[in-house]
Design a protein around this motif. Structure first.
Motif, PDB file in Angstrom:
ATOM      1  N   THR A  30       0.851  -1.187   0.000  1.00 18.14           N
ATOM      2  CA  THR A  30       0.000   0.000   0.000  1.00 18.14           C
ATOM      3  C   THR A  30       0.888   1.239   0.000  1.00 18.14           C
ATOM      4  OG1 THR A  30      -0.090   0.141   2.416  1.00 18.14           O
ATOM      5  CG2 THR A  30      -1.774  -1.210   1.308  1.00 18.14           C
ATOM      6  N   LEU A  31       0.283   2.383  -0.310  1.00 16.57           N
ATOM      7  CA  LEU A  31       1.052   3.621  -0.234  1.00 16.57           C
ATOM      8  C   LEU A  31       1.498   3.878   1.196  1.00 16.57           C
ATOM      9  CD1 LEU A  31       2.237   6.163  -1.495  1.00 16.57           C
ATOM     10  CD2 LEU A  31       0.012   7.272  -1.199  1.00 16.57           C
ATOM     11  N   ASN A  32       0.646   3.577   2.169  1.00 14.62           N
ATOM     12  CA  ASN A  32       1.038   3.775   3.569  1.00 14.62           C
ATOM     13  C   ASN A  32       2.282   2.976   3.920  1.00 14.62           C
ATOM     14  OD1 ASN A  32      -2.060   4.155   3.402  1.00 14.62           O
ATOM     15  ND2 ASN A  32      -1.519   5.151   5.328  1.00 14.62           N
ATOM     16  N   GLU A  33       2.330   1.732   3.488  1.00 16.29           N
ATOM     17  CA  GLU A  33       3.496   0.892   3.780  1.00 16.29           C
ATOM     18  C   GLU A  33       4.743   1.440   3.095  1.00 16.29           C
ATOM     19  OE1 GLU A  33       1.022  -3.306   4.269  1.00 16.29           O
ATOM     20  OE2 GLU A  33       1.818  -2.699   2.324  1.00 16.29           O
ATOM     21  N   THR A  34       4.577   1.943   1.891  1.00 15.92           N
ATOM     22  CA  THR A  34       5.708   2.507   1.153  1.00 15.92           C
ATOM     23  C   THR A  34       6.229   3.764   1.830  1.00 15.92           C
ATOM     24  OG1 THR A  34       4.964   1.554  -0.943  1.00 15.92           O
ATOM     25  CG2 THR A  34       6.387   3.478  -1.066  1.00 15.92           C
ATOM     26  N   ILE A  35       5.332   4.592   2.332  1.00 21.34           N
ATOM     27  CA  ILE A  35       5.746   5.791   3.068  1.00 21.34           C
ATOM     28  C   ILE A  35       6.473   5.395   4.346  1.00 21.34           C
ATOM     29  CG2 ILE A  35       4.913   7.812   4.335  1.00 21.34           C
ATOM     30  CD1 ILE A  35       2.600   7.941   2.289  1.00 21.34           C
ATOM     31  N   GLU A  36       5.931   4.398   5.053  1.00 22.08           N
ATOM     32  CA  GLU A  36       6.582   3.923   6.280  1.00 22.08           C
ATOM     33  C   GLU A  36       7.986   3.411   5.982  1.00 22.08           C
ATOM     34  OE1 GLU A  36       5.573   4.006   9.378  1.00 22.08           O
ATOM     35  OE2 GLU A  36       3.429   4.470   9.243  1.00 22.08           O
ATOM     36  N   LEU A  37       8.149   2.727   4.857  1.00 21.53           N
ATOM     37  CA  LEU A  37       9.480   2.241   4.466  1.00 21.53           C
ATOM     38  C   LEU A  37      10.426   3.408   4.238  1.00 21.53           C
ATOM     39  CD1 LEU A  37      11.298  -0.177   3.619  1.00 21.53           C
ATOM     40  CD2 LEU A  37      10.490   0.198   1.282  1.00 21.53           C
ATOM     41  N   LEU A  38       9.977   4.413   3.501  1.00 22.32           N
ATOM     42  CA  LEU A  38      10.805   5.587   3.233  1.00 22.32           C
ATOM     43  C   LEU A  38      11.214   6.277   4.529  1.00 22.32           C
ATOM     44  CD1 LEU A  38      11.895   7.946   1.352  1.00 22.32           C
ATOM     45  CD2 LEU A  38       9.628   8.973   1.685  1.00 22.32           C
ATOM     46  N   LEU A  39      10.250   6.586   5.375  1.00 21.83           N
ATOM     47  CA  LEU A  39      10.540   7.314   6.612  1.00 21.83           C
ATOM     48  C   LEU A  39      11.415   6.482   7.544  1.00 21.83           C
ATOM     49  CD1 LEU A  39       7.032   8.937   7.291  1.00 21.83           C
ATOM     50  CD2 LEU A  39       9.020   9.950   6.147  1.00 21.83           C
ATOM     51  N   GLY A  40      11.149   5.182   7.591  1.00 19.59           N
ATOM     52  CA  GLY A  40      11.972   4.314   8.438  1.00 19.59           C
ATOM     53  C   GLY A  40      13.392   4.216   7.941  1.00 19.59           C
ATOM     54  N   PHE A  41      13.564   4.108   6.633  1.00 16.84           N
ATOM     55  CA  PHE A  41      14.904   4.046   6.054  1.00 16.84           C
ATOM     56  C   PHE A  41      15.665   5.341   6.338  1.00 16.84           C
ATOM     57  CE2 PHE A  41      18.042   4.710   2.773  1.00 16.84           C
ATOM     58  CZ  PHE A  41      18.670   3.478   2.668  1.00 16.84           C
ATOM     59  N   ASN A  42      15.013   6.472   6.121  1.00 13.60           N
ATOM     60  CA  ASN A  42      15.676   7.756   6.364  1.00 13.60           C
ATOM     61  C   ASN A  42      16.077   7.914   7.828  1.00 13.60           C
ATOM     62  OD1 ASN A  42      15.448   8.422   3.695  1.00 13.60           O
ATOM     63  ND2 ASN A  42      13.803   9.913   3.956  1.00 13.60           N
ATOM     64  N   ARG A  43      15.219   7.466   8.726  1.00 15.13           N
ATOM     65  CA  ARG A  43      15.544   7.566  10.146  1.00 15.13           C
ATOM     66  C   ARG A  43      16.714   6.646  10.516  1.00 15.13           C
ATOM     67  NH1 ARG A  43      11.480   6.535  15.343  1.00 15.13           N
ATOM     68  NH2 ARG A  43      13.113   6.615  16.934  1.00 15.13           N
ATOM     69  N   ALA A  44      16.669   5.425  10.006  1.00 17.13           N
ATOM     70  CA  ALA A  44      17.694   4.445  10.370  1.00 17.13           C
ATOM     71  C   ALA A  44      19.064   4.791   9.808  1.00 17.13           C
ATOM     72  CB  ALA A  44      17.270   3.053   9.892  1.00 17.13           C
ATOM     73  N   THR A  45      19.091   5.430   8.638  1.00 21.66           N
ATOM     74  CA  THR A  45      20.368   5.706   7.972  1.00 21.66           C
ATOM     75  C   THR A  45      20.832   7.148   8.137  1.00 21.66           C
ATOM     76  OG1 THR A  45      19.272   6.293   5.886  1.00 21.66           O
ATOM     77  CG2 THR A  45      19.872   3.971   6.220  1.00 21.66           C
ATOM     78  N   GLY A  46      19.928   8.024   8.576  1.00 23.28           N
ATOM     79  CA  GLY A  46      20.283   9.440   8.656  1.00 23.28           C
ATOM     80  C   GLY A  46      20.364  10.113   7.302  1.00 23.28           C
ATOM     81  N   GLN A  47      19.865   9.431   6.278  1.00 21.56           N
ATOM     82  CA  GLN A  47      19.883   9.987   4.931  1.00 21.56           C
ATOM     83  C   GLN A  47      18.526  10.593   4.598  1.00 21.56           C
ATOM     84  OE1 GLN A  47      21.151   6.778   2.406  1.00 21.56           O
ATOM     85  NE2 GLN A  47      23.111   6.545   3.432  1.00 21.56           N
ATOM     86  N   GLN A  48      18.444  11.234   3.434  1.00 19.20           N
ATOM     87  CA  GLN A  48      17.205  11.869   3.027  1.00 19.20           C
ATOM     88  C   GLN A  48      16.840  11.395   1.625  1.00 19.20           C
ATOM     89  OE1 GLN A  48      15.178  13.373   4.837  1.00 19.20           O
ATOM     90  NE2 GLN A  48      13.926  14.824   3.710  1.00 19.20           N
ATOM     91  N   ARG A  49      16.427  10.129   1.540  1.00 22.20           N
ATOM     92  CA  ARG A  49      15.944   9.614   0.268  1.00 22.20           C
ATOM     93  C   ARG A  49      14.512  10.108   0.050  1.00 22.20           C
ATOM     94  NH1 ARG A  49      19.442   5.331  -0.746  1.00 22.20           N
ATOM     95  NH2 ARG A  49      21.441   6.005   0.113  1.00 22.20           N
ATOM     96  N   GLN A  50      14.055  10.027  -1.192  1.00 19.45           N
ATOM     97  CA  GLN A  50      12.760  10.600  -1.525  1.00 19.45           C
ATOM     98  C   GLN A  50      11.892   9.610  -2.285  1.00 19.45           C
ATOM     99  OE1 GLN A  50      13.074  14.901  -2.804  1.00 19.45           O
ATOM    100  NE2 GLN A  50      15.225  14.331  -3.054  1.00 19.45           N
ATOM    101  N   LEU A  51      10.605   9.950  -2.380  1.00 22.21           N
ATOM    102  CA  LEU A  51       9.630   9.110  -3.041  1.00 22.21           C
ATOM    103  C   LEU A  51       8.944   9.918  -4.135  1.00 22.21           C
ATOM    104  CD1 LEU A  51       8.479   6.201  -2.710  1.00 22.21           C
ATOM    105  CD2 LEU A  51       6.680   7.204  -1.289  1.00 22.21           C
ATOM    106  N   LEU A  52       8.972   9.383  -5.348  1.00 22.58           N
ATOM    107  CA  LEU A  52       8.298   9.993  -6.491  1.00 22.58           C
ATOM    108  C   LEU A  52       7.057   9.155  -6.786  1.00 22.58           C
ATOM    109  CD1 LEU A  52       8.118  11.941  -8.900  1.00 22.58           C
ATOM    110  CD2 LEU A  52       9.741  10.463 -10.115  1.00 22.58           C
ATOM    111  N   ILE A  53       5.887   9.718  -6.516  1.00 26.87           N
ATOM    112  CA  ILE A  53       4.625   8.981  -6.610  1.00 26.87           C
ATOM    113  C   ILE A  53       3.911   9.349  -7.907  1.00 26.87           C
ATOM    114  CG2 ILE A  53       2.395   8.534  -5.530  1.00 26.87           C
ATOM    115  CD1 ILE A  53       3.664   9.503  -2.869  1.00 26.87           C
ATOM    116  N   GLU A  54       3.753   8.373  -8.787  1.00 26.36           N
ATOM    117  CA  GLU A  54       2.947   8.611  -9.987  1.00 26.36           C
ATOM    118  C   GLU A  54       1.491   8.269  -9.699  1.00 26.36           C
ATOM    119  OE1 GLU A  54       2.030   7.039 -14.496  1.00 26.36           O
ATOM    120  OE2 GLU A  54       4.019   6.615 -13.652  1.00 26.36           O
ATOM    121  N   ILE A  55       0.635   9.238  -9.879  1.00 26.74           N
ATOM    122  CA  ILE A  55      -0.801   9.040  -9.732  1.00 26.74           C
ATOM    123  C   ILE A  55      -1.317   8.483 -11.054  1.00 26.74           C
ATOM    124  CG2 ILE A  55      -3.005  10.175  -9.277  1.00 26.74           C
ATOM    125  CD1 ILE A  55      -1.412  12.307  -7.711  1.00 26.74           C
ATOM    126  N   LYS A  56      -1.756   7.234 -11.035  1.00 25.55           N
ATOM    127  CA  LYS A  56      -2.134   6.545 -12.269  1.00 25.55           C
ATOM    128  C   LYS A  56      -3.533   6.959 -12.736  1.00 25.55           C
ATOM    129  CE  LYS A  56      -0.033   3.933 -14.123  1.00 25.55           C
ATOM    130  NZ  LYS A  56       1.098   4.026 -15.109  1.00 25.55           N
TER     131      LYS A  56
END
Length: 366
Positions: free
Chosen positions: A135-161
């Motif tokens: 789900t989009l929620n799970e994908t957002i949680e993955l992004l935020l969790g990854f950024n927190r765990a690594t101290g990096q600032q990766r981003q998400l590009l969401i295509e609205i289909k």
């Protein structure tokens, strides 16, 4: 010795100022079934700056991360729900609830109805490993969790289909996407979220009517594909680009809009698209760079041309690891050139100024 260390740090600091184009992992990374949390995680692990995903709505208005509006090209829906397809043979996301979609197994992309794998050398589509839709929620949680765990600032590009398709079912997919993002307080242009769609009028709606401050990218492809009702021939003209610059921050065009090819896939030269975009303050991130499917003879030469001659701002690619490795080699070569160039008068002058200041400081200390 102290002086040598300071000088080395000074030069290294200057070299580290060199930046590189962005690398956007298309559907995560090509080595696992597309858009699964596993593929997204692999994209992050490879070092992609941004992960690109697609979202569609279910019957119960849940946002599912999937590229097509139907399920047949990446799942076992025909086996699990044999009588839920429409008259054309396809089973559509919008005809299922989230709970039902959770039962599906996701596979490497294949051709519906005959099962032929699209990219034969990728992860085997007949694997017994049970990947699932996210789900989009799970994908957002993955992004935020990854950024927190690594101290990096990766981003998400969401295509609205296909917003127009969803509107036929009285569903405002863009509104639901924004509501989901708002729940995570992801509202500002500085947040690690970007929205894009092929329906360019929808981007205007998102900005002006829905009031979103998030960064917006405009996808562009051939009119003949009928991806949306948008006139891409107009929007990639000089006037169209100028008009879009009041709404969006970047364009994400088919890579064939950036350069001209002959029938053999040989690049003949640049179009004006990148020039017009840059003149209007827009970045250019073409799609899709695939090592196992590309025009021409050398994938590396293709990247090289788009980097140095077409001068794009980044790459949307199924193979972020390959593109990043090439860019790292390029940056390393630039570092060497940088040091060599600055051994000329400019660097000598800077070093003399630094030496003079250190001498003066030493006199004061004495």
């Amino acid at each position: 010795m102290f002086l040598i260390i300071v000088l080395c740090l000074y030069v290294v600091g200057r070299v580290q100022g060199v930046s590189r184009p962005l690398v956007i992992g298309h559907r995560g990374a090509a080595y696992l079934p597309e858009l699964t949390l596993a593929a997204q995680s692999m994209g992050y692990a490879f070092g992609a700056d941004i992960i690109e995903i697609d979202v569609c709505l279910t019957r119960d208005n849940q946002l599912i991360v999937i590229h097509d509006i139907y399920l047949d090209g990446v799942s076992n829906v025909a086996e699990m729900f044999p009588n839920r397809n429409r008259s054309n043979g396809y089973s559509y996301v919008i005809d299922f609830d989230l709970e039902e979609l959770r039962r599906l197994t996701i596979r490497e992309r294949f051709r519906p109805f005959n099962g032929t794998q699209i990219f034969p050398l990728r992860f085997p589509s007949n694997s017994v490993i049970a990947f699932q839709l996210a789900t989009l929620n799970e994908t957002i949680e993955l992004l935020l969790g990854f950024n927190r765990a690594t101290g990096q600032q990766r981003q998400l590009l969401i295509e609205i289909k296909k917003p127009e398709y969803h509107s036929k079912y009285n569903k405002s997919i863009s509104s639901i996407v924004l509501e989901t993002l708002n729940a995570y307080n992801l509202k500002e242009p500085s947040d690690p979220i970007i929205l894009q769609t092929f329906h360019i009028e929808e981007l205007i709606h998102i900005r002006r009517n829905l009031g979103s401050k998030l960064r917006l990218f405009a996808l562009m492809t051939w009119n003949r594909i009928n991806e949306s009702s948008s006139d891409y021939d107009f929007y990639r003209s000089e006037e169209g680009i100028r008009n879009l610059s009041n709404v969006i921050q970047a364009i994400t065009p088919n890579l064939e809009f950036v350069v001209n090819y002959d029938s053999n896939g040989t690049i003949l030269g640049n179009t004006n698209l990148t020039k017009w975009a840059h003149q209007n303050g827009l970045a250019v991130y073409p799609f899709t760079f695939r090592r196992d499917s590309f025009p021409g003879r050398s994938f590396e030469q293709l990247i090289q041309y788009f980097l140095h001659t077409a001068r794009v701002d980044g790459f949307i690619t199924d193979h972020p690891d390959v593109v990043l490795e090439y860019l790292r080699r390029e940056m390393a070569a630039k570092d060497v050139i940088f040091i060599e160039q600055n051994s000329s008068s400019s660097l000598v002058s800077s070093m003399l100024i630094l030496l003079f200041n250190m001498i003066m400081i030493s006199k004061i200390i004495v």
